[in-house]
Design a protein around this motif. Structure first.
Motif, PDB file in Angstrom:
ATOM      1  N   PRO A  15       0.808  -1.234   0.000  1.00 42.62           N
ATOM      2  CA  PRO A  15       0.000   0.000   0.000  1.00 42.62           C
ATOM      3  C   PRO A  15       0.838   1.279   0.000  1.00 42.62           C
ATOM      4  CG  PRO A  15      -0.814  -1.534   1.650  1.00 42.62           C
ATOM      5  CD  PRO A  15       0.478  -2.092   1.127  1.00 42.62           C
ATOM      6  N   ILE A  16       1.989   1.230   0.628  1.00 38.24           N
ATOM      7  CA  ILE A  16       2.868   2.398   0.628  1.00 38.24           C
ATOM      8  C   ILE A  16       3.366   2.658  -0.790  1.00 38.24           C
ATOM      9  CG2 ILE A  16       5.062   3.315   1.470  1.00 38.24           C
ATOM     10  CD1 ILE A  16       4.561   1.644   4.032  1.00 38.24           C
ATOM     11  N   GLY A  17       3.747   1.599  -1.508  1.00 41.24           N
ATOM     12  CA  GLY A  17       4.213   1.748  -2.892  1.00 41.24           C
ATOM     13  C   GLY A  17       3.127   2.257  -3.813  1.00 41.24           C
ATOM     14  N   VAL A  18       1.915   1.726  -3.656  1.00 45.43           N
ATOM     15  CA  VAL A  18       0.794   2.162  -4.491  1.00 45.43           C
ATOM     16  C   VAL A  18       0.454   3.615  -4.191  1.00 45.43           C
ATOM     17  CG1 VAL A  18      -1.664   1.803  -4.949  1.00 45.43           C
ATOM     18  CG2 VAL A  18      -0.134  -0.161  -4.772  1.00 45.43           C
ATOM     19  N   GLY A  19       0.458   3.983  -2.924  1.00 48.07           N
ATOM     20  CA  GLY A  19       0.190   5.368  -2.555  1.00 48.07           C
ATOM     21  C   GLY A  19       1.241   6.313  -3.103  1.00 48.07           C
ATOM     22  N   PHE A  20       2.504   5.904  -3.051  1.00 50.66           N
ATOM     23  CA  PHE A  20       3.580   6.732  -3.579  1.00 50.66           C
ATOM     24  C   PHE A  20       3.421   6.937  -5.082  1.00 50.66           C
ATOM     25  CE2 PHE A  20       7.865   7.149  -5.418  1.00 50.66           C
ATOM     26  CZ  PHE A  20       8.260   8.308  -4.788  1.00 50.66           C
ATOM     27  N   CYS A  21       3.072   5.858  -5.796  1.00 51.48           N
ATOM     28  CA  CYS A  21       2.856   5.984  -7.249  1.00 51.48           C
ATOM     29  C   CYS A  21       1.700   6.927  -7.553  1.00 51.48           C
ATOM     30  CB  CYS A  21       2.598   4.620  -7.862  1.00 51.48           C
ATOM     31  SG  CYS A  21       4.057   3.569  -7.903  1.00 51.48           S
ATOM     32  N   VAL A  23       0.652   9.453  -5.672  1.00 49.57           N
ATOM     33  CA  VAL A  23       1.094  10.821  -5.390  1.00 49.57           C
ATOM     34  C   VAL A  23       1.984  11.331  -6.516  1.00 49.57           C
ATOM     35  CG1 VAL A  23       2.547  12.201  -3.846  1.00 49.57           C
ATOM     36  CG2 VAL A  23       0.849  10.637  -2.890  1.00 49.57           C
ATOM     37  N   MET A  24       2.862  10.485  -7.014  1.00 48.01           N
ATOM     38  CA  MET A  24       3.737  10.896  -8.120  1.00 48.01           C
ATOM     39  C   MET A  24       2.918  11.191  -9.379  1.00 48.01           C
ATOM     40  SD  MET A  24       6.833  11.133  -7.155  1.00 48.01           S
ATOM     41  CE  MET A  24       7.724  11.107  -8.686  1.00 48.01           C
ATOM     42  N   LEU A  25       1.896  10.376  -9.645  1.00 48.44           N
ATOM     43  CA  LEU A  25       1.048  10.591 -10.817  1.00 48.44           C
ATOM     44  C   LEU A  25       0.287  11.909 -10.710  1.00 48.44           C
ATOM     45  CD1 LEU A  25       0.054   9.328 -13.463  1.00 48.44           C
ATOM     46  CD2 LEU A  25      -1.763   8.245 -12.163  1.00 48.44           C
ATOM     47  N   VAL A  26      -0.288  12.182  -9.559  1.00 47.17           N
ATOM     48  CA  VAL A  26      -1.014  13.441  -9.351  1.00 47.17           C
ATOM     49  C   VAL A  26      -0.051  14.626  -9.440  1.00 47.17           C
ATOM     50  CG1 VAL A  26      -2.288  14.788  -7.636  1.00 47.17           C
ATOM     51  CG2 VAL A  26      -2.887  12.405  -8.034  1.00 47.17           C
ATOM     52  N   GLY A  27       1.114  14.501  -8.832  1.00 45.52           N
ATOM     53  CA  GLY A  27       2.103  15.579  -8.889  1.00 45.52           C
ATOM     54  C   GLY A  27       2.549  15.888 -10.303  1.00 45.52           C
ATOM     55  N   THR A  28       2.775  14.849 -11.088  1.00 45.50           N
ATOM     56  CA  THR A  28       3.174  15.039 -12.487  1.00 45.50           C
ATOM     57  C   THR A  28       2.059  15.701 -13.283  1.00 45.50           C
ATOM     58  OG1 THR A  28       4.564  13.069 -12.340  1.00 45.50           O
ATOM     59  CG2 THR A  28       4.027  13.846 -14.544  1.00 45.50           C
TER      60      THR A  28
END
Length: 53
Positions: A15-21, A23-28
């Protein structure tokens, strides 16, 4: 069937990895939208300046 500590560790990190991805997608996406907005604003400003001159 036994659960090893390694399997448990990997399943807790997913879940931490999925959440990080996410956040990165939204940030991009936000960065891309802001970049397009700035480019459009600069383009309109240049067009207005050439009309004035």
């Amino acid at each position: 069937m036994s659960i090893t500590s390694e399997t448990f560790l990997v399943r807790t990190i997913v879940p931490i990895g999925v959440g990080f991805c996410g956040v990165m997608l939204v940030g991009t996406g936000i960065t891309k939208l802001v970049d397009e907005k700035i480019k459009l604003k600069n383009s309109l400003l240049r067009k207005k300046m050439t009309e004035i001159l």
